[in-house]
Each structure stands twice: as C-alpha cells, then as structure tokens.
Write a protein that holds these residues in place. Sequence first.
Motif, PDB file in Angstrom:
ATOM      1  N   ARG A   9       0.753  -1.143  -0.065  1.00 43.01           N
ATOM      2  CA  ARG A   9      -0.112  -0.082   0.023  1.00 43.01           C
ATOM      3  C   ARG A   9       0.846   1.332   0.075  1.00 43.01           C
ATOM      4  O   ARG A   9       0.688   2.026  -0.737  1.00 43.01           O
ATOM      5  CB  ARG A   9      -0.793  -0.004   1.176  1.00 43.01           C
ATOM      6  CG  ARG A   9      -2.089   0.893   1.078  1.00 43.01           C
ATOM      7  CD  ARG A   9      -3.242   0.839   2.000  1.00 43.01           C
ATOM      8  NE  ARG A   9      -3.779  -0.413   1.630  1.00 43.01           N
ATOM      9  CZ  ARG A   9      -4.680  -1.207   2.553  1.00 43.01           C
ATOM     10  NH1 ARG A   9      -5.138  -0.452   3.435  1.00 43.01           N
ATOM     11  NH2 ARG A   9      -5.225  -2.119   2.123  1.00 43.01           N
ATOM     12  N   ALA A  10       1.838   1.312   0.940  1.00 46.12           N
ATOM     13  CA  ALA A  10       2.825   2.321   0.928  1.00 46.12           C
ATOM     14  C   ALA A  10       3.495   2.426  -0.268  1.00 46.12           C
ATOM     15  O   ALA A  10       3.595   3.862  -0.827  1.00 46.12           O
ATOM     16  CB  ALA A  10       3.721   2.189   2.157  1.00 46.12           C
ATOM     17  N   ARG A  11       3.830   1.542  -0.833  1.00 41.06           N
ATOM     18  CA  ARG A  11       4.747   1.523  -2.191  1.00 41.06           C
ATOM     19  C   ARG A  11       3.754   2.263  -3.392  1.00 41.06           C
ATOM     20  O   ARG A  11       4.389   2.936  -4.253  1.00 41.06           O
ATOM     21  CB  ARG A  11       4.955   0.147  -2.609  1.00 41.06           C
ATOM     22  CG  ARG A  11       6.255   0.133  -3.054  1.00 41.06           C
ATOM     23  CD  ARG A  11       6.669  -1.458  -3.398  1.00 41.06           C
ATOM     24  NE  ARG A  11       6.824  -2.217  -2.437  1.00 41.06           N
ATOM     25  CZ  ARG A  11       6.535  -3.398  -2.620  1.00 41.06           C
ATOM     26  NH1 ARG A  11       6.343  -3.999  -3.802  1.00 41.06           N
ATOM     27  NH2 ARG A  11       6.382  -4.313  -1.469  1.00 41.06           N
ATOM     28  N   ARG A  12       2.538   2.092  -3.045  1.00 44.93           N
ATOM     29  CA  ARG A  12       1.540   2.381  -4.085  1.00 44.93           C
ATOM     30  C   ARG A  12       1.346   4.066  -4.067  1.00 44.93           C
ATOM     31  O   ARG A  12       1.136   4.832  -4.629  1.00 44.93           O
ATOM     32  CB  ARG A  12       0.185   1.865  -4.163  1.00 44.93           C
ATOM     33  CG  ARG A  12      -0.293   0.906  -5.403  1.00 44.93           C
ATOM     34  CD  ARG A  12      -1.458   0.475  -5.602  1.00 44.93           C
ATOM     35  NE  ARG A  12      -1.601  -0.219  -4.356  1.00 44.93           N
ATOM     36  CZ  ARG A  12      -2.924  -0.109  -3.808  1.00 44.93           C
ATOM     37  NH1 ARG A  12      -3.920   0.545  -4.240  1.00 44.93           N
ATOM     38  NH2 ARG A  12      -3.369  -1.021  -2.643  1.00 44.93           N
ATOM     39  N   TRP A  13       1.313   4.484  -2.860  1.00 49.64           N
ATOM     40  CA  TRP A  13       1.031   5.792  -2.257  1.00 49.64           C
ATOM     41  C   TRP A  13       2.122   6.816  -2.407  1.00 49.64           C
ATOM     42  O   TRP A  13       2.142   7.952  -2.724  1.00 49.64           O
ATOM     43  CB  TRP A  13       0.661   6.008  -0.934  1.00 49.64           C
ATOM     44  CG  TRP A  13      -0.708   5.500  -0.959  1.00 49.64           C
ATOM     45  CD1 TRP A  13      -1.380   4.378  -0.389  1.00 49.64           C
ATOM     46  CD2 TRP A  13      -1.904   6.369  -1.042  1.00 49.64           C
ATOM     47  NE1 TRP A  13      -2.718   4.357  -0.344  1.00 49.64           N
ATOM     48  CE2 TRP A  13      -3.194   5.357  -1.031  1.00 49.64           C
ATOM     49  CE3 TRP A  13      -2.160   7.656  -1.653  1.00 49.64           C
ATOM     50  CZ2 TRP A  13      -4.490   6.014  -1.155  1.00 49.64           C
ATOM     51  CZ3 TRP A  13      -3.548   7.911  -2.108  1.00 49.64           C
ATOM     52  CH2 TRP A  13      -4.615   7.427  -1.906  1.00 49.64           C
ATOM     53  N   VAL A  14       3.601   6.231  -2.366  1.00 49.69           N
ATOM     54  CA  VAL A  14       4.733   6.981  -2.287  1.00 49.69           C
ATOM     55  C   VAL A  14       4.832   7.765  -3.557  1.00 49.69           C
ATOM     56  O   VAL A  14       4.932   9.024  -3.797  1.00 49.69           O
ATOM     57  CB  VAL A  14       5.929   6.341  -2.017  1.00 49.69           C
ATOM     58  CG1 VAL A  14       7.212   7.066  -1.956  1.00 49.69           C
ATOM     59  CG2 VAL A  14       5.792   6.134  -0.320  1.00 49.69           C
ATOM     60  N   PRO A  16       2.900   9.002  -6.332  1.00 47.76           N
ATOM     61  CA  PRO A  16       2.176  10.126  -6.375  1.00 47.76           C
ATOM     62  C   PRO A  16       2.218  11.110  -5.673  1.00 47.76           C
ATOM     63  O   PRO A  16       2.366  12.297  -6.151  1.00 47.76           O
ATOM     64  CB  PRO A  16       0.722   9.573  -6.503  1.00 47.76           C
ATOM     65  CG  PRO A  16       0.741   8.065  -5.907  1.00 47.76           C
ATOM     66  CD  PRO A  16       2.256   7.726  -6.222  1.00 47.76           C
ATOM     67  N   LEU A  17       2.557  10.678  -4.669  1.00 49.44           N
ATOM     68  CA  LEU A  17       2.949  11.841  -3.311  1.00 49.44           C
ATOM     69  C   LEU A  17       4.110  12.827  -3.737  1.00 49.44           C
ATOM     70  O   LEU A  17       4.057  13.934  -3.868  1.00 49.44           O
ATOM     71  CB  LEU A  17       2.991  11.385  -1.969  1.00 49.44           C
ATOM     72  CG  LEU A  17       1.784  11.093  -1.215  1.00 49.44           C
ATOM     73  CD1 LEU A  17       1.967  10.658   0.246  1.00 49.44           C
ATOM     74  CD2 LEU A  17       1.011  12.337  -1.210  1.00 49.44           C
ATOM     75  N   LEU A 236     -12.252  13.986  -2.801  1.00 52.31           N
ATOM     76  CA  LEU A 236     -11.473  12.968  -2.460  1.00 52.31           C
ATOM     77  C   LEU A 236     -11.942  12.199  -1.293  1.00 52.31           C
ATOM     78  O   LEU A 236     -11.712  11.139  -1.142  1.00 52.31           O
ATOM     79  CB  LEU A 236      -9.764  13.370  -1.896  1.00 52.31           C
ATOM     80  CG  LEU A 236      -9.121  13.731  -3.441  1.00 52.31           C
ATOM     81  CD1 LEU A 236      -7.586  14.377  -2.813  1.00 52.31           C
ATOM     82  CD2 LEU A 236      -8.848  12.537  -4.412  1.00 52.31           C
ATOM     83  N   GLY A 240     -12.892   8.550  -1.176  1.00 51.79           N
ATOM     84  CA  GLY A 240     -12.020   7.601  -0.193  1.00 51.79           C
ATOM     85  C   GLY A 240     -13.161   7.087   0.655  1.00 51.79           C
ATOM     86  O   GLY A 240     -12.872   5.950   0.752  1.00 51.79           O
ATOM     87  N   ARG A 247     -13.826  -1.798   0.174  1.00 44.98           N
ATOM     88  CA  ARG A 247     -12.914  -2.666   0.792  1.00 44.98           C
ATOM     89  C   ARG A 247     -13.547  -3.435   1.609  1.00 44.98           C
ATOM     90  O   ARG A 247     -13.288  -4.685   1.740  1.00 44.98           O
ATOM     91  CB  ARG A 247     -11.628  -1.843   1.302  1.00 44.98           C
ATOM     92  CG  ARG A 247     -10.973  -1.281   0.393  1.00 44.98           C
ATOM     93  CD  ARG A 247      -9.625  -2.008   0.257  1.00 44.98           C
ATOM     94  NE  ARG A 247      -8.900  -1.380  -1.076  1.00 44.98           N
ATOM     95  CZ  ARG A 247      -8.143  -0.632  -1.086  1.00 44.98           C
ATOM     96  NH1 ARG A 247      -7.565   0.033  -0.176  1.00 44.98           N
ATOM     97  NH2 ARG A 247      -7.497  -0.360  -2.221  1.00 44.98           N
TER      98      ARG A 247
END
Lengths: 260, 269
Positions: A9-14, A16-17, A236, A240, A247
């Motif tokens: 999850r973190a890998r996906r968010w980093v 674009p941030l 968002l 979200g 989920r």
Amino acid sequence: MAETSPGPRARRWVPPLVAIVLILAAWQLFTVLSGIDRWLLPSPADIVAAGGADRESLAGHTLATVRLTLLGFSAGVAIGLLVAVVLHVVPVLRAAVYPLLVVSQNIPTIALAPLLVVWLGFGVLPKVIVIVLVCFFPVAVATLDGLARTDPVTTNYLRMSGANRRQLFAKLEFPNALPAVFSGLKIAATYSVFGAIISEWLGSEQGIGRYMIIQKSAFRADRMFVSIAIVVLISLLIFGTVVLLERILVRGRPRRDAHE
Amino acid sequence: MADPGVTPMSSEPAVALEVDGVHKSFRRGQETLPVLVDISLRVENGEFVSIVGPSGGGKSTLFHIVGGLLAADRGTVRVGGQDVAGRRGLIGYMPQQPALLPWRTIENNVVLAREITGEPRRRSRALAREWLAKAGLDGFASAYPHTLSGGMQQRVAFLRALLSDHELLLLDEPFSALDAILRVDMHRWLLDIWEENRRSILFITHNVEEALLLSSTVYVFTGRPATVLERVEVPFARPRPDEVVDDPEFVRLKRRLTHLLKHDPRQAR
Ligand SMILES: Nc1ncnc2c1ncn2[C@@H]1O[C@H](COP(=O)(O)OP(=O)(O)OP(=O)(O)O)[C@@H](O)[C@H]1O
Ligand SMILES: [Mg+2]
C-alpha cells in the motif's frame, strides 16, 4: 530490487505523493523566478497564506457545501438503488425503462440545473435535486447491470435448492452486484461534488461555489485556488469513503477481474 | 418453500425417487430439440444409483427436472413419494460446475443449502467445520473459493449438497475435475460417508468404472435424445474393497458398459 520494502500500500502511495510535491515545488520556483503577477498566478505559498487568512469564512462555506453534497449524494444513491432493485424485480418495467436509463446517461444532467432554478427558485431543494439527478443515473445503471450479471449455473443451483425470490436476491443477486454498485457509487461521488458547486454557482448565499463566484468578481486568483483545493479535498474525502466501504464490503474475489 | 411435512417420519416411503416416462424437448427458434425420451428410473431409499451416458445426452437436464427447475413435457417425477411438478427444494444438489459464491468463505458456502431451508448460519458452522476436516479441507474454512483448486471446490460443493437436510442427493459429475489418484481417494471417501449415512444418491458420470465401483444400479443412457439403453444391477457386496476392480465379474461388466456406450445404435458418430 526485492529488498525489505514498505508494504504494497505504501509503495503505491509514495510515487504520486512525490509527484505532487515536485509539481508544487516547480510551481513555487516558477512564480518566484518568472516574477509573474500574483493576481494572475499566485504561488502555492501565496495560496496557503490566502486560505489561512480567510479561514473563518471558508469554514462556513465548506461546511455548507459538504452538507449539500452529502444530502444530495445519499438521496441520489438511495433512489438509484431503490429504482434499480424495483426494475430488476419487475422485468416488464425493466424492459421498458432500462433503455431510457442508458440513453439518458449520455445527457449531461447538470445542464438541467438552470432550468430547475427557474422552476424551483434559489432554495436548497433545486440544488439537492441537481445532485440527486447526477448521482441517480450512474448508480441505477451500474446496479441494474450488476444484478443482471448473475451466473446462471449458480442461480439454478439456488433455485433447485429451494431458494425463494427474496433469498435469491439477498444471497446471490445483490452480493453479486456489489462490485458494480460500487463502481456506480464512485462515479456518483465525484459527480455529486460537481453538482453541488455548479448549483451553488447558479445562486446561493453559502457554499464554496458561492465563494468562488465572489472571488472571481474580485479577481482574487489566490482565493479561487483555495476554493479549488477545497473542492478537490471534498471530492477525495467522499470518494475515499466509498473506496473504504468497498474494501470492507466486497470480499473474496480476485481484485478487478470478474467485473468491469 | 419451507414445508414442514417434507421430512419423512414414521411412514417413510420406500422409494426416494421415481421417474416415470419423462419426455423433454427444448425449443430452438422454429425447431424442437428432443433431449429426453421416455426416461424411467428409480432410486430406492438408501440406494446409490448412477447414470452413465455420452456428453450432451440430457443427463443434467434430467437433474433439472427432478430438482423442479424445468417441467417435464410428459411423465411424472416423485421425490420421496411427492409429485415434484415444478416444486423446488426437495433435494440436495451438486451441480456440474461447483457454483460457489465467490464472496463467501468456504464454511459459509458449505452451509448455504441449510441456510436456504431456514437453518441459521451460526448453527450449521460447527457441522461445516467438522465435515471440512473430513474432506481434507481443515485449513480452508475461512478461505475464499478462488484460492482453492478446482478439485477442492468440487469437494466444497459436494459437502454443501451433503449437509442439506434432504434424503435424496443429486450429484452431477462430482469428481470430473480430479486426477485419477485423487479420484480414487474421493471414491473411498464418498463410499465411507454413504455407508455411514445411507442417503439416497443419484450420480451422473462419464466414467464406467466409477459408476460400477460406487453404485448398486447403473442406468446407461444413449446420446441425445437420451433414452434408457440398459439398467444394470451391480452385484458386489458392500463395503467394497479397492480390489473389486480386479474381480473378473467387475471387468466383464465394465467391458459390457463401455461397449454399450461406444456402440449406442442411435449415436451419430
Ligand atoms: N436450457 C436449455 N435450452 C436449450 N437447450 C438446452 C438447455 N439445456 C440443455 N440443452 C441442450 O440439451 C442437451 C443436453 O444437455 P445436458 O446438459 O442435459 O447434457 P449432459 O448429458 O448433461 O451432457 P454432459 O455430460 O456434457 O454434461 C444439449 O444438447 C444442450 O445443448
Ligand atoms: Mg451434464
């Protein structure tokens, strides 16, 4: 590459941030170096400052917009789900109405907003109706599609095992439609914020849409950017929430393959 | 559908299933496609009966009629003495495809048939877990179906049918997705369960050896339109040892059934 890495999850968010931070930095740098007029293109720092300075008035407007959006969104979703279920359970109705629903999806419902204001005045009701309209169609159509896409073998199994109409719906058709329902809800979530802002443009005392109109007349680009940022945040937030619910509620299938 | 009179009490009918002179055709535009012609068969209470027949013959269609999903054009079907005629919920059924609900865990899938007849999910869970363990699926109670192999999914669908509280079980090629070795294990397993509980089973298969090994009566169907080509009694005593397949009588019956299937006079080749 396969070192001890943060969770997926973190890998996906980093990324674009990082991209957002870089864009903001480039924007800041550009405004400083080019010396462009502030009233034309304020820097991110200017925008933050403008937002901070006007926070009390902004809080009121934001609250009004959020309230309006949630009201319209929930009403639109509830009506969309209800209509879809009724049409699904009564096949004659479905045959008559479904084609109209699909065609009407191509009409920008939002264009009806001025007409509604003419008919119903500037109160809350026309605004809520605009949002209900824009949310209703995607939810109703997606839900109907999902309900129709039930595996016939499983339907046969349940019927032979003695399931009645209600059980067939509750145990098979509705859970089977949930992923489709959620793809409709995601569209509706985004549309509902558009709907709120546009109906506020057409006339209101409160709300971010109203605030934007005021700032536009005053040529306050910085404050317009502030309101755009707030609109994005509201969007968002609702989106979200829908994703979070998805989920929790949609379980046990390989993510995005069986549907869409 | 919840009919309190369904469970047989003192006056238990001797025949679990009676199919009498059933005909069925499907409409395809202008044409009619005859699928079942004058099918008659019976399953005594506690009997294990198989149907073997070529693919596309109409075996699953017969199950759909017995299950009340389709109506026969002619003839009658009686389940536990009651005329079916479109009544559903009288049988335990395992369809040809597992047809599990992908959003339910394995144990919640297993209890589905009981749930439909009004048994609360919570009360069936313990039973589900017990049977999952017996089916070699201990660790999978809270897994989702897509994480199971085809053969494991078939076992789950089988348990779902077994745990339904109906005297008659219709099993439509339950072991088609299994390799030869696992198939033998499942035969043993099914026979053990059956000998313990003595449910009435009607079992569809393409596999002659499987039919002979499991059943006391085998009906050989022709290809489409299906008729009963022959009714064969299987004489071996139970419990049947694995070595029964080497018995000369078994070999003879197997050869005979295979021959019947191959040389079905009506089958266009
Ligand atoms: N609902 C239906 N409408 C029209 N035709 C059908 C229908 N169901 C089955 N058929 C046709 O009836 C014939 C028999 O089908 P059925 O599924 O009963 O065969 P089967 O003996 O179970 O075959 P297999 O061993 O391959 O499972 C096939 O030709 C099939 O195309
Ligand atoms: Mg079949």
